[in-house]
Design an enzyme around this catalytic site. Structure first.
Site, short mmCIF file in Angstrom:
data_model
loop_
_atom_site.label_atom_id
_atom_site.label_comp_id
_atom_site.label_asym_id
_atom_site.label_seq_id
_atom_site.Cartn_x
_atom_site.Cartn_y
_atom_site.Cartn_z
N HIS A 72 7.79 -18.09 -4.77
CA HIS A 72 9.47 -17.23 -5.67
C HIS A 72 8.94 -18.53 -6.51
O HIS A 72 9.82 -18.03 -7.68
CB HIS A 72 9.80 -17.72 -4.30
CG HIS A 72 10.33 -16.09 -3.26
ND1 HIS A 72 11.65 -16.17 -3.99
CD2 HIS A 72 9.11 -16.03 -2.36
CE1 HIS A 72 10.77 -14.76 -3.16
NE2 HIS A 72 10.10 -14.92 -2.07
N VAL A 76 9.01 -17.58 -10.63
CA VAL A 76 10.44 -17.40 -11.23
C VAL A 76 9.92 -18.76 -12.19
O VAL A 76 10.46 -19.62 -11.77
CB VAL A 76 11.50 -17.71 -11.24
CG1 VAL A 76 13.02 -17.18 -11.72
CG2 VAL A 76 11.51 -16.01 -10.26
N SER A 82 12.69 -24.84 -9.65
CA SER A 82 14.18 -24.29 -9.89
C SER A 82 14.20 -23.79 -8.30
O SER A 82 15.69 -23.22 -8.77
CB SER A 82 13.61 -23.26 -10.99
OG SER A 82 12.46 -22.02 -10.52
N GLU A 94 18.64 -19.20 -7.84
CA GLU A 94 17.34 -18.35 -7.01
C GLU A 94 17.54 -18.52 -5.79
O GLU A 94 17.23 -16.97 -5.50
CB GLU A 94 16.10 -18.93 -7.92
CG GLU A 94 15.54 -19.14 -9.24
CD GLU A 94 14.48 -19.89 -9.22
OE1 GLU A 94 13.38 -19.67 -8.45
OE2 GLU A 94 14.20 -20.11 -11.13
N PRO A 170 8.20 -10.14 -6.17
CA PRO A 170 7.96 -8.72 -6.47
C PRO A 170 8.56 -7.88 -5.31
O PRO A 170 8.64 -8.54 -4.38
CB PRO A 170 6.25 -8.25 -6.18
CG PRO A 170 5.98 -9.64 -7.47
CD PRO A 170 7.29 -10.82 -6.85
N HIS A 200 0.23 -12.62 3.84
CA HIS A 200 0.91 -11.51 4.46
C HIS A 200 0.24 -11.59 5.83
O HIS A 200 0.79 -11.53 6.62
CB HIS A 200 1.46 -10.37 4.04
CG HIS A 200 2.40 -10.47 3.09
ND1 HIS A 200 2.33 -8.43 1.96
CD2 HIS A 200 3.84 -10.87 2.61
CE1 HIS A 200 3.80 -9.05 1.26
NE2 HIS A 200 3.81 -10.13 0.90
N THR A 201 -0.82 -12.12 6.10
CA THR A 201 -2.06 -12.27 7.11
C THR A 201 -1.28 -13.24 7.98
O THR A 201 -1.16 -13.77 9.21
CB THR A 201 -3.20 -13.52 6.66
OG1 THR A 201 -3.53 -13.31 8.39
CG2 THR A 201 -2.88 -14.21 6.50
N ASP A 260 -6.14 -15.75 7.88
CA ASP A 260 -8.00 -15.13 7.26
C ASP A 260 -7.67 -13.56 7.34
O ASP A 260 -6.12 -13.35 6.44
CB ASP A 260 -8.27 -15.30 8.81
CG ASP A 260 -7.46 -14.36 9.97
OD1 ASP A 260 -5.86 -13.07 9.90
OD2 ASP A 260 -7.30 -14.53 11.61
#
Length: 328
Positions: A72, A76, A82, A94, A170, A200-201, A260
């Site tokens: 993040h 930005v 920030s 933010e 995103p 995302h694992t 992984d």
């Protein structure tokens, strides 16, 4: 037969060399290096490592939080710390924007900063702390010493605006075209998109981030047809129509504390939790990369390359903050 780690790493290095270091008009920081604090604060990285790993040992769920902070921050205004600034009268920062409301780990960054200020006053930037803590947290969770190098020398910025987080981070509801545009705007390509999605694992998500796929995908009370039906049934049990958004679901089923390649197997089985996960199968190149990165060695090598590349996105830094939540 899948390619060996050495073959994959060689391919990655050739691609990095031929692709150059900048695209889409995004400036990458050439001045960063791995010895920024060698003379000015020799113990800096050791302090970051000790505090971070103690925090992850107490609570492994901290690792994905620190990794998300780094993502993040860099998306930005570049990697300038920030994301850590608090809102002020007249300015919503933010961290208070909708995409950032589920972030965490700020207290760990503050603990690290406090110790560094005691040892080396106003030498180590908050932006560097975020980058180092992300690496150290994930490495400890994985059981490795250092999964990727972290060039340092970033400065801290003085501007943090909620609307810029909304415009740049995103969304979990994004389709492939939107994801590709967002990444390209940061100088990151499709390979980086697929590799960094592998974050995302680890970690969990609240129902709010994916419930639309279960109940109102096209606005007609329907479900996302790309979602595995049995997995969708499981998610509906976890998140009924009137869900409590305090409920969380693993982003990588049964593997949310293992850094992984399991995530890519899940995506191919149409069990990616977010619309943005499923979107990786919409494009032939990204779908091929999803399959390619199902190998642990391939994933770890490419993630390392992409996260270092992301960490070099130049920020608007102009100072070394004494406290990470407020400008000097």
């Amino acid at each position: 037969m899948r390619p060996s780690f050495s073959v994959v790493l060689a391919t990655i290095l050739v691609a990095a060399t031929t692709a150059g270091v900048c695209s889409a008009g995004v400036e990458l920081s050439p001045e960063l290096n791995e010895s920024s604090y060698l003379l000015s604060c020799p113990s800096a990285e050791q302090i970051v490592k000790e505090v971070t790993q103690a925090a992850v040992q107490r609570n492994p769920a901290v690792a994905p939080k620190l990794l998300r902070l780094h993502f993040h921050d860099c998306f930005v205004r570049g990697c300038d710390g920030s994301i850590l600034l608090n809102s002020t009268p007249g300015n919503k920062a933010e961290k208070d924007a909708p995409p950032s409301l589920t972030l965490g780990g700020y207290e760990i960054i503050d603990e690290i900063k406090t110790k560094l200020e005691e040892r080396c006053p106003q030498v180590v930037s908050c932006a560097d702390i975020v980058a180092l803590a992300a690496r150290d947290a994930v490495s400890f969770l994985h059981g490795s010493y250092s999964l990727w190098p972290v060039p340092t020398g970033r400065k801290d910025g003085r501007i943090s605006r909620a609307e810029e987080a909304v415009a740049n981070i995103p969304s979990p509801f994004s389709d492939f075209a939107t994801l590709r545009r967002r990444f390209q705007s940061k100088g990151l390509d499709v390979v980086d998109l697929v590799a960094l999605s592998g974050a995302h694992t680890i970690g969990v998500s609240h129902c709010e981030s994916f419930a639309k796929r279960l109940y109102n995908f096209t606005g007609k009370g329907d479900a996302d047809p790309s979602l595995d039906k049995r997995y969708a049934d499981f998610l509906r049990r976890k998140c009924p129509p009137k869900f409590n958004n305090g409920v969380t679901v693993e982003m990588d089923p049964n593997s949310s504390l293992s850094f992984d390649s399991h995530y890519y197997q899940v995506v191919e089985q149409h069990m990616g939790l977010f619309r943005s996960d499923a979107a990786l199968l919409e494009d032939s190149t990204s779908a091929w990369l999803v399959d390619f990165m199902r190998n642990d060695d391939v994933f770890l090598a490419k993630f390392a390359h992409s996260v270092v590349k992301m960490g070099r996105i130049a920020g608007d830094g102009v100072e070394i903050r004494k406290h990470c939540w407020v400008v000097n």
